[in-house]
Scaffold this motif. Structure first.
Motif, mmCIF file in Angstrom:
data_model
loop_
_atom_site.group_PDB
_atom_site.id
_atom_site.type_symbol
_atom_site.label_atom_id
_atom_site.label_comp_id
_atom_site.label_asym_id
_atom_site.label_seq_id
_atom_site.Cartn_x
_atom_site.Cartn_y
_atom_site.Cartn_z
ATOM 1 N N LYS A 15 50.443 93.411 24.509
ATOM 2 C CA LYS A 15 51.545 93.904 25.338
ATOM 3 C C LYS A 15 51.315 95.384 25.647
ATOM 4 O O LYS A 15 50.615 96.065 24.910
ATOM 5 C CB LYS A 15 52.845 93.704 24.559
ATOM 6 N N ALA A 181 54.276 88.184 22.351
ATOM 7 C CA ALA A 181 53.328 88.351 23.456
ATOM 8 C C ALA A 181 51.911 88.063 22.958
ATOM 9 O O ALA A 181 51.116 87.430 23.657
ATOM 10 C CB ALA A 181 53.424 89.765 24.040
ATOM 11 N N GLN A 184 51.425 84.437 22.900
ATOM 12 C CA GLN A 184 51.205 83.881 24.243
ATOM 13 C C GLN A 184 49.762 84.148 24.690
ATOM 14 O O GLN A 184 49.095 83.272 25.243
ATOM 15 C CB GLN A 184 52.191 84.502 25.245
ATOM 16 N N LYS A 187 47.447 81.770 22.958
ATOM 17 C CA LYS A 187 47.553 80.416 23.516
ATOM 18 C C LYS A 187 46.722 80.322 24.807
ATOM 19 O O LYS A 187 45.942 79.382 25.008
ATOM 20 C CB LYS A 187 49.032 80.108 23.784
ATOM 21 N N LEU A 188 46.888 81.310 25.671
ATOM 22 C CA LEU A 188 46.158 81.307 26.945
ATOM 23 C C LEU A 188 44.657 81.449 26.695
ATOM 24 O O LEU A 188 43.841 80.841 27.387
ATOM 25 C CB LEU A 188 46.658 82.441 27.841
#
Lengths: 279, 279
Positions: A15, A181, A184, A187-188
């Motif tokens: 982030k 964040a 996320q 995960k991506l």
């Protein structure tokens, strides 16, 4: 048949405001001082890695952004898409690109800059990122280690070559939002096939990092370090000077050195230490 | 001829980690509590404005991201580009969109979310931003005030309608890099024709904000506030709870109220207070 050094490619993500650039610059300098040939690539459309790397401001002003060399890079790495196909060159000549378009900074680090958004409304930054991915895919052999200082998120990361080591270092603060964040991002990154996802919690006050380390781990990020809040770093940010060379920089230097060693252990062999058979 | 309320559109921008979301959420709630009809639009591909707005987590989970309504929005705001031209509808029916795709949060704020990056490698976020711009161009009349919580940078901002009030609130920290980033944002915004560029320096310790305020002003950002570092905000971030409703939130509420008043003065008439002739 050709024997070639393995280049490790690490993307530093997280982030905004968590300390990505400070950590990316510190890692580049630490590995550089350990004898690795290091390329630092500033992927932020508002680039400021040069300052954190203590590059000479005069030289930094002369750096050629990769986006301005688009034609040459496309020519070297393969023809641009035409009709239904794409021709990739297997052994493109790109080893002069870091030397021609980068600048040398302290501890032998070579800095490349993707480019900045120069005009409002000038368009999307995605093509620039595609260009960078393409170049990075071909840079193996030109250095031991590539450290990419990313803008927040991994939507622009894309899949790298699987032949070389791929790793993400996700930086978080001790806040729920920044750790989420990081989750996320992890995960991506897994969607992209990246499996080495390391995490560090930065700016931890009063020994309070543990819950965030646990949360990172639960989100699939392998924690490899906690860095305490460092007033010297904050002061340097306020003054706009690189903390690394300041008298008060011993703390951050030592902690980044620890982080570098943790990465070195986990990345597996790369650089001058090992060679890989390439057919 | 048609008389229509003027909707003010404010985009909250700045480098990552400076406090954009906290300030955007606080402004939305303050204006909401003052009786304005407020739409808050989360433009971050890693959206978390719902939490800062104290929306119910259950309801937040049901929100429909605008990117998933692409077809409907394109249909309402005009035909997609075909051949050489584009047909815009002058008075598209979009006033049901906030009601259908948003959720209601405290102080009457209506939250819309652009969407998140759900899969690594799924593509570029630029088309989603183009969709949002298109919708925003047509939202006038559906509310008094639109507050957009942007991701870092303005490359995705694009030109808004010139008929309505346009303003940028650039948030900076007391660091050279974040103020320089604010300057870059302001420059790009001017390229886009945005002339109302306001700035606030957030998280200022020990009354040290003045040099950064001066620097902001020199970079073409009109300073309208300084907000001190607030331990209650930091604690709430660590705990992952919205600071606004906490007992320790009086400080931030009062300071955001001041910021809202400063904006209200400078934005000129909007919302229920004024009407504009539309031909």
């Amino acid at each position: 048949m050709l024997w070639e050094r393995i280049m490790a490619k690490i993307a530093v993500t997280g982030k905004g405001g968590v300390g990505k650039t400070t950590i990316a610059a510190g890692l580049a300098r630490t590995f550089g001082s350990r004898g690795y040939r290091v390329i630092a690539l500033d992927m932020d459309p508002s680039p400021n890695l040069a300052s954190s790397l203590s590059c000479s401001p005069g030289e930094a002003a002369t750096i050629t952004p990769l986006v301005e060399m688009e034609e040459l890079i496309l020519e070297r790495t393969g023809a641009p898409p035409q009709g239904g196909g794409m021709v990739f060159k297997v052994n493109p000549k790109v080893d002069d690109i870091p030397a021609r378009f980068g600048i040398s900074c302290r501890d032998g680090v070579r800095l490349l800059v993707l480019g900045s958004i120069r005009t409002g409304g000038s368009g999307c930054f995605c093509p620039a990122n595609a260009l960078a991915r393409r170049l990075v895919d071909h840079l193996s052999g030109t250095a031991d280690l590539l450290i990419m200082d990313m803008e927040a998120g991994v939507e622009h990361l894309g899949r790298g070559t699987t032949r070389t080591v791929e790793a993400l270092l996700v930086v978080a603060e001790p806040t729920v939002k920044s750790v989420d964040a990081a989750g996320q991002i992890a995960k991506l990154a897994r969607d992209l096939g990246i499996t080495r996802i390391f995490g560090v919690v930065n700016k931890v006050r009063d020994g309070g990092g543990e819950p965030f380390i646990s949360r990172l781990a639960a989100l699939g990020v392998l924690p490899i370090g906690i860095m305490p809040f460092d007033p010297a770093v904050q002061q340097a940010e306020e003054d706009g000077v690189p903390v690394y060379d300041l008298p008060g920089g011993e703390g951050i230097r030592a902690r980044i050195a620890g982080l570098a060693s943790a990465l070195e252990e986990r990345l597996g062999p790369f650089g001058k230490l090992s060679w890989e058979k390439r057919s």
